[in-house]
Design a protein around this motif. Structure first.
Motif, PDB file in Angstrom:
ATOM      1  N   ALA A 265       0.934  -1.258   0.000  1.00  0.00           N
ATOM      2  CA  ALA A 265       0.038   0.090   0.000  1.00  0.00           C
ATOM      3  C   ALA A 265       0.747   1.251  -0.038  1.00  0.00           C
ATOM      4  N   ALA A 266       1.937   1.038   0.808  1.00  0.00           N
ATOM      5  CA  ALA A 266       2.809   2.478   0.907  1.00  0.00           C
ATOM      6  C   ALA A 266       3.659   2.613  -0.483  1.00  0.00           C
ATOM      7  N   SER A 267       3.996   1.507  -1.106  1.00  0.00           N
ATOM      8  CA  SER A 267       4.694   1.460  -2.454  1.00  0.00           C
ATOM      9  C   SER A 267       3.724   2.207  -3.745  1.00  0.00           C
ATOM     10  N   LEU A 268       2.339   1.716  -3.358  1.00  0.00           N
ATOM     11  CA  LEU A 268       1.267   2.402  -4.552  1.00  0.00           C
ATOM     12  C   LEU A 268       1.250   3.746  -4.420  1.00  0.00           C
ATOM     13  N   TRP A 269       1.311   4.292  -3.163  1.00  0.00           N
ATOM     14  CA  TRP A 269       1.292   5.748  -3.146  1.00  0.00           C
ATOM     15  C   TRP A 269       2.568   6.571  -3.511  1.00  0.00           C
ATOM     16  N   TYR A 270       3.883   5.695  -3.241  1.00  0.00           N
ATOM     17  CA  TYR A 270       4.993   6.213  -3.849  1.00  0.00           C
ATOM     18  C   TYR A 270       5.136   6.105  -5.431  1.00  0.00           C
ATOM     19  N   LEU A 271       4.397   5.260  -5.959  1.00  0.00           N
ATOM     20  CA  LEU A 271       4.402   4.942  -7.504  1.00  0.00           C
ATOM     21  C   LEU A 271       3.596   6.199  -7.962  1.00  0.00           C
ATOM     22  N   ALA A 272       2.463   6.348  -7.277  1.00  0.00           N
ATOM     23  CA  ALA A 272       1.547   7.436  -7.657  1.00  0.00           C
ATOM     24  C   ALA A 272       2.035   8.691  -7.840  1.00  0.00           C
ATOM     25  N   ILE A 273       2.733   9.340  -6.667  1.00  0.00           N
ATOM     26  CA  ILE A 273       3.331  10.777  -6.527  1.00  0.00           C
ATOM     27  C   ILE A 273       4.424  10.773  -7.594  1.00  0.00           C
ATOM     28  N   THR A 274       5.524   9.605  -7.539  1.00  0.00           N
ATOM     29  CA  THR A 274       6.241   9.694  -8.595  1.00  0.00           C
ATOM     30  C   THR A 274       5.847   9.767 -10.077  1.00  0.00           C
ATOM     31  N   SER A 275       4.713   9.096 -10.628  1.00  0.00           N
ATOM     32  CA  SER A 275       4.125   9.600 -11.749  1.00  0.00           C
ATOM     33  C   SER A 275       3.752  11.055 -12.071  1.00  0.00           C
TER      34      SER A 275
END
Length: 319
Positions: A265-275
């Protein structure tokens, strides 16, 4: 003039045929390309099947905690930490870059030493140093050197985990940004600065109106990469017990023992913000590249399409 023809014994070729012959690419075999693409697609299908069918990922737990208040508050703290630390890093980087280029040898040497130090010590170690700074300086005093003291405060009351994170991340980033800014400033030809001086412009105005607008095309791309890197580096602040995104996830899975779903779940947030940051970087780069004559990447799709990037722009020339 001798004409070029596809066949030596045929009639002379026209101008269009000559141009087509010169600009045509040699025929290549695509068997290995299709074979490689097939292998990659099979690997992607296997990974996707594993992600979907493996019950140990517990996707229901992942998405239930993905939009939870605890992770969202940690995400907000991560964004605040990223913005402030990156701002500190940019300001410190600009000052250090200007100091490195200063004619004063003492100032340039001190700036070079600071860059060497903050680039050489790992950022994780710097965060620990700032977190335990009270062990070295229990009280922070302000006053005249070797003279009277105006006031003093407890170091633990001033250097909070949030401020320690800002100092550790910001100063470390400033060392890297200084080299990026210095490279951008040095990319501008000296003749432009000399011409501006001949017109009577001052150094500050030359830097602001002449040098920086041209250097931004060199500075912006690595600065965008550093911002994305800063977003991910904030996860190291969990060692200071600051409730950013990763630390919030750690607090949750330390109580419910759902380690993997919370990390996903934390990784998905990191990926979303990075995109989102990557998208913003693309439009900022396109803004500063206006008038540079580079029209090969005007569309967002061309940035991620290697076939479009590999095709050169050829102008038809009459022979």
């Amino acid at each position: 003039m001798t004409s070029i023809s596809r066949y030596p014994d045929s009639a002379p070729a026209s101008v269009d045929e000559q141009h087509e012959l010169l600009m045509s690419r040699p025929r290549t075999s695509h068997k290995m390309m299709w074979l490689t693409a097939g292998i990659v697609l099979v690997a992607v299908a296997l990974i996707a099947t594993s992600l979907i069918t493996n019950p140990r990922y517990e996707w229901d737990v992942v998405f239930s905690w993905f939009a939870s208040e605890r992770l969202f508050s940690g995400l907000v703290n991560t964004l605040i930490l990223t913005v402030i630390s990156m701002s500190v890093g940019i300001v410190v980087g600009i000052l250090l870059a200007l100091a490195r280029l200063a004619p004063n040898y003492v100032i340039a040497s001190v700036a070079a030493f600071m860059i060497w130090f903050f680039r050489g010590v790992p950022v994780f170690v710097q965060l620990l140093f700032w977190g335990f700074i009270a062990a070295i300086y229990p009280r922070i005093e302000m006053g005249i050197p070797f003279g009277p003291e105006f006031f003093s405060v407890d170091a633990n009351a001033v250097i909070t985990p949030f401020l320690a994170a800002i100092l550790g991340l910001g100063l470390n980033e400033g060392a890297y940004m200084s080299e990026i800014v210095r490279a951008g400033l040095l990319s501008v030809h000296k003749g432009q600065t000399e011409a501006a001086k001949a017109l009577g412009m001052k150094r500050g105005l030359i830097l602001w109106r002449i040098v920086l607008p041209q250097a931004m095309k060199i500075i912006i791309p690595p600065t965008g990469n550093q911002t994305i890197s800063m977003l991910k580096t904030t996860s190291l602040v969990s060692v200071l017990a600051f409730p950013e995104l990763l630390y919030s996830a750690q607090m949750v899975y330390s109580s419910n023992f759902k380690t993997i779903p919370l990390l996903i779940a934390a990784s998905l947030w990191y990926l979303a913000i990075t995109s989102l940051l990557s998208l913003g970087q693309f439009y900022i780069e396109r803004h500063f590249n206006r008038g540079s004559g580079n029209r090969t990447e005007q569309k967002l799709s061309s940035r991620f399409n290697p076939l479009k990037r590999s095709q050169p722009t050829v102008q038809k020339v009459q022979l």
